[in-house]
Motif scaffolding. Sequence first.
Motif, PDB file in Angstrom:
ATOM      1  N   TYR A 223       0.827  -1.204   0.000  1.00 27.52           N
ATOM      2  CA  TYR A 223       0.000   0.000   0.000  1.00 27.52           C
ATOM      3  C   TYR A 223       0.863   1.257   0.000  1.00 27.52           C
ATOM      4  O   TYR A 223       0.502   2.271  -0.599  1.00 27.52           O
ATOM      5  N   MET A 224       2.015   1.214   0.659  1.00 26.09           N
ATOM      6  CA  MET A 224       2.919   2.362   0.646  1.00 26.09           C
ATOM      7  C   MET A 224       3.358   2.686  -0.778  1.00 26.09           C
ATOM      8  O   MET A 224       3.413   3.858  -1.179  1.00 26.09           O
ATOM      9  N   ALA A 225       3.647   1.641  -1.583  1.00 25.40           N
ATOM     10  CA  ALA A 225       4.068   1.849  -2.975  1.00 25.40           C
ATOM     11  C   ALA A 225       2.914   2.403  -3.811  1.00 25.40           C
ATOM     12  O   ALA A 225       3.096   3.334  -4.613  1.00 25.40           O
ATOM     13  N   LEU A 226       1.715   1.835  -3.627  1.00 24.65           N
ATOM     14  CA  LEU A 226       0.543   2.325  -4.353  1.00 24.65           C
ATOM     15  C   LEU A 226       0.248   3.777  -3.974  1.00 24.65           C
ATOM     16  O   LEU A 226      -0.036   4.616  -4.849  1.00 24.65           O
ATOM     17  N   LYS A 227       0.324   4.082  -2.696  1.00 20.67           N
ATOM     18  CA  LYS A 227       0.046   5.429  -2.222  1.00 20.67           C
ATOM     19  C   LYS A 227       1.047   6.425  -2.785  1.00 20.67           C
ATOM     20  O   LYS A 227       0.686   7.549  -3.156  1.00 20.67           O
ATOM     21  N   ARG A 228       2.306   6.013  -2.872  1.00 20.97           N
ATOM     22  CA  ARG A 228       3.339   6.899  -3.429  1.00 20.97           C
ATOM     23  C   ARG A 228       3.025   7.221  -4.895  1.00 20.97           C
ATOM     24  O   ARG A 228       3.171   8.366  -5.342  1.00 20.97           O
ATOM     25  N   ALA A 229       2.567   6.230  -5.662  1.00 17.69           N
ATOM     26  CA  ALA A 229       2.226   6.455  -7.069  1.00 17.69           C
ATOM     27  C   ALA A 229       1.032   7.407  -7.190  1.00 17.69           C
ATOM     28  O   ALA A 229       1.040   8.334  -8.020  1.00 17.69           O
ATOM     29  N   ILE A 230       0.007   7.193  -6.354  1.00 16.94           N
ATOM     30  CA  ILE A 230      -1.178   8.062  -6.375  1.00 16.94           C
ATOM     31  C   ILE A 230      -0.790   9.479  -5.975  1.00 16.94           C
ATOM     32  O   ILE A 230      -1.243  10.466  -6.583  1.00 16.94           O
ATOM     33  N   ASP A 231       0.049   9.611  -4.936  1.00 14.52           N
ATOM     34  CA  ASP A 231       0.503  10.934  -4.488  1.00 14.52           C
ATOM     35  C   ASP A 231       1.151  11.705  -5.633  1.00 14.52           C
ATOM     36  O   ASP A 231       0.871  12.889  -5.847  1.00 14.52           O
ATOM     37  N   THR A 232       2.036  11.038  -6.368  1.00 14.66           N
ATOM     38  CA  THR A 232       2.782  11.695  -7.437  1.00 14.66           C
ATOM     39  C   THR A 232       1.857  12.168  -8.552  1.00 14.66           C
ATOM     40  O   THR A 232       1.940  13.318  -9.002  1.00 14.66           O
ATOM     41  N   VAL A 233       0.978  11.288  -8.999  1.00 13.02           N
ATOM     42  CA  VAL A 233       0.063  11.636 -10.087  1.00 13.02           C
ATOM     43  C   VAL A 233      -0.860  12.783  -9.680  1.00 13.02           C
ATOM     44  O   VAL A 233      -1.037  13.765 -10.423  1.00 13.02           O
ATOM     45  N   MET A 234      -1.445  12.680  -8.482  1.00 17.05           N
ATOM     46  CA  MET A 234      -2.377  13.707  -8.027  1.00 17.05           C
ATOM     47  C   MET A 234      -1.669  15.050  -7.802  1.00 17.05           C
ATOM     48  O   MET A 234      -2.213  16.112  -8.117  1.00 17.05           O
ATOM     49  N   ALA A 235      -0.447  15.028  -7.265  1.00 19.76           N
ATOM     50  CA  ALA A 235       0.297  16.268  -7.042  1.00 19.76           C
ATOM     51  C   ALA A 235       0.636  16.945  -8.363  1.00 19.76           C
ATOM     52  O   ALA A 235       0.551  18.177  -8.481  1.00 19.76           O
ATOM     53  N   LEU A 236       1.007  16.157  -9.367  1.00 23.14           N
ATOM     54  CA  LEU A 236       1.329  16.717 -10.676  1.00 23.14           C
ATOM     55  C   LEU A 236       0.101  17.362 -11.315  1.00 23.14           C
ATOM     56  O   LEU A 236       0.169  18.482 -11.845  1.00 23.14           O
ATOM     57  N   ILE A 237      -1.028  16.671 -11.253  1.00 18.94           N
ATOM     58  CA  ILE A 237      -2.272  17.213 -11.816  1.00 18.94           C
ATOM     59  C   ILE A 237      -2.671  18.503 -11.097  1.00 18.94           C
ATOM     60  O   ILE A 237      -3.016  19.510 -11.728  1.00 18.94           O
ATOM     61  N   MET A 238      -2.609  18.486  -9.758  1.00 23.36           N
ATOM     62  CA  MET A 238      -3.023  19.649  -8.975  1.00 23.36           C
ATOM     63  C   MET A 238      -2.094  20.842  -9.215  1.00 23.36           C
ATOM     64  O   MET A 238      -2.554  21.992  -9.274  1.00 23.36           O
ATOM     65  N   LEU A 239      -0.798  20.588  -9.363  1.00 20.96           N
ATOM     66  CA  LEU A 239       0.130  21.685  -9.633  1.00 20.96           C
ATOM     67  C   LEU A 239      -0.183  22.351 -10.968  1.00 20.96           C
ATOM     68  O   LEU A 239      -0.152  23.589 -11.088  1.00 20.96           O
ATOM     69  N   ILE A 240      -0.487  21.542 -11.976  1.00 21.30           N
ATOM     70  CA  ILE A 240      -0.815  22.089 -13.296  1.00 21.30           C
ATOM     71  C   ILE A 240      -2.112  22.896 -13.236  1.00 21.30           C
ATOM     72  O   ILE A 240      -2.199  24.010 -13.761  1.00 21.30           O
ATOM     73  N   VAL A 241      -3.123  22.336 -12.562  1.00 21.23           N
ATOM     74  CA  VAL A 241      -4.431  23.004 -12.480  1.00 21.23           C
ATOM     75  C   VAL A 241      -4.355  24.286 -11.644  1.00 21.23           C
ATOM     76  O   VAL A 241      -4.954  25.311 -12.004  1.00 21.23           O
ATOM     77  N   LEU A 242      -3.598  24.235 -10.546  1.00 22.03           N
ATOM     78  CA  LEU A 242      -3.592  25.352  -9.604  1.00 22.03           C
ATOM     79  C   LEU A 242      -2.476  26.365  -9.850  1.00 22.03           C
ATOM     80  O   LEU A 242      -2.378  27.356  -9.111  1.00 22.03           O
ATOM     81  N   LEU A 243      -1.658  26.157 -10.864  1.00 20.74           N
ATOM     82  CA  LEU A 243      -0.515  27.046 -11.099  1.00 20.74           C
ATOM     83  C   LEU A 243      -0.906  28.522 -11.203  1.00 20.74           C
ATOM     84  O   LEU A 243      -0.261  29.376 -10.569  1.00 20.74           O
ATOM     85  N   PRO A 244      -1.958  28.880 -11.966  1.00 23.91           N
ATOM     86  CA  PRO A 244      -2.346  30.309 -12.005  1.00 23.91           C
ATOM     87  C   PRO A 244      -2.703  30.864 -10.623  1.00 23.91           C
ATOM     88  O   PRO A 244      -2.300  31.985 -10.275  1.00 23.91           O
ATOM     89  N   LEU A 245      -3.445  30.084  -9.831  1.00 20.64           N
ATOM     90  CA  LEU A 245      -3.817  30.520  -8.484  1.00 20.64           C
ATOM     91  C   LEU A 245      -2.591  30.689  -7.606  1.00 20.64           C
ATOM     92  O   LEU A 245      -2.482  31.665  -6.844  1.00 20.64           O
ATOM     93  N   LEU A 246      -1.644  29.771  -7.700  1.00 21.18           N
ATOM     94  CA  LEU A 246      -0.430  29.845  -6.887  1.00 21.18           C
ATOM     95  C   LEU A 246       0.366  31.110  -7.219  1.00 21.18           C
ATOM     96  O   LEU A 246       0.891  31.782  -6.315  1.00 21.18           O
ATOM     97  N   LEU A 247       0.457  31.440  -8.499  1.00 16.37           N
ATOM     98  CA  LEU A 247       1.199  32.634  -8.906  1.00 16.37           C
ATOM     99  C   LEU A 247       0.514  33.902  -8.406  1.00 16.37           C
ATOM    100  O   LEU A 247       1.182  34.840  -7.936  1.00 16.37           O
ATOM    101  N   ILE A 248      -0.822  33.924  -8.480  1.00 16.55           N
ATOM    102  CA  ILE A 248      -1.571  35.088  -7.990  1.00 16.55           C
ATOM    103  C   ILE A 248      -1.370  35.253  -6.486  1.00 16.55           C
ATOM    104  O   ILE A 248      -1.144  36.374  -5.987  1.00 16.55           O
ATOM    105  N   LEU A 249      -1.426  34.143  -5.738  1.00 10.26           N
ATOM    106  CA  LEU A 249      -1.240  34.203  -4.286  1.00 10.26           C
ATOM    107  C   LEU A 249       0.161  34.690  -3.925  1.00 10.26           C
ATOM    108  O   LEU A 249       0.335  35.446  -2.957  1.00 10.26           O
ATOM    109  N   MET A 250       1.158  34.276  -4.682  1.00  8.30           N
ATOM    110  CA  MET A 250       2.529  34.728  -4.424  1.00  8.30           C
ATOM    111  C   MET A 250       2.636  36.245  -4.582  1.00  8.30           C
ATOM    112  O   MET A 250       3.272  36.927  -3.764  1.00  8.30           O
TER     113      MET A 250
END
Length: 418
Positions: A223-250
């Motif tokens: 489960y640790m290995a599966l969770k690590r894979a899910i973490d990576t995919v979800m973090a990459l997707i969220m970074l791409i989606v939220l990038l404009p918001l992150l820049l505005i907040l900065m």
Amino acid sequence: MITSKSRPYAGLTHQLTVSLLSSVIPYFIISLTLPAGQGAWPLFVTASASFFAVLIGSSILRNVTRYPGVETSLYFIPSFSLTYVSLLLIFAMARIPYSRPQIIGSFICAVIFYYVAIVGSMRREKPRIAVVPVGDYQPLLREDYADWHILSSPDTPLNSAIAVAANLWADLPDEWERRLADFALQGIPVYHSKHLVESLTGRVELEHLSENTFGTLSPISAYMALKRAIDTVMALIMLIVLLPLLLILMIVIRFNSPGPAIFRQERMGHRGEPFTLYKFRTMTNAPPSKDQRDAAMTKDSDNRITSIGHFLRHSRIDELPQLVNVLKGEMSWIGPRPEAMILSQWYEQEIPFYRYRHIVRPGITGWAQVSQGHVVEVTDVTSKLHYDFYYIKNYSLWIDILIVIRTIRTMLTGFGAK
């Protein structure tokens, strides 16, 4: 094990029945309104998919409500919302034609069916559990979930008790051991009182390092290995989606007060390895303090917090830059919150077994955060560690899903923020 209040019967037959009715009822209603030969296939595909959405939602509900402090009445809508939103994302990403009325209709049917089941179950009385008064059984009696029935002797009748709790680590007299064996042979569940307290409170007391269900101190590696894979995919997707918001907040943070937009701090990580954690800066950019331990603590009504910092902390948006830490493998979406190095070293000196919390990757959110909130003092951290140990002992997909649902509530209410 009996743990959650207001939990309706959720066996496989019940799940299949609700799933079938929730998909078939709107399917037939909508099909009667369709012009001949139009939209029949997308409607059928959507009805079939909604059957599995309800089935998976029922399974999520059944598994997350076995954890302490979880009332079914608060979680059945988020559970089905999670599966239906996932279904809509699959349809959109795969460009599969679907019926929006069928999606809405089956979701409403599932909610109604479970609401009726929950209202019926809420009318039931507290479960009656018999208690063997040998050893340290008093912590059980402080929990008001059950109607506790003390067995004054092995011959005392159960009086409709559905289970028996006993301290199995105590030196039980022979007559009690024979009586507990009889209960088990009769099909009456016999629970170790310590485990029952853990199930009712969501905490593992720090008497000793506690093994998990599989009899080991280490979490399940698969489960640790599966969770690590899910973490990576979800973090990459969220970074791409939220990038404009992150820049505005900065930009907003830079204009709100002097100093960098991103706060960096060395924290204790997985297996005791230090790493640099990223957050949006929510405090004034003060010069280094002589008392580093005091400076690392966030106090109630801390006057160092900036005007926008209050909002970022309340909503937990200040944690978003940690998506970078997740991508780097230093953190997970879910796990014990990483502490500043100076605080972690202090806690290790004061609290036995503290280092054990580093057996899993630290998380952006965790069981202690959604159950207790932010703490810094040693006495409070000890209590927080009880929650961390419970999470590690019950390390699984289901408790992670429950934490996700509770985190959404935390972001909306600001529970535990400072």
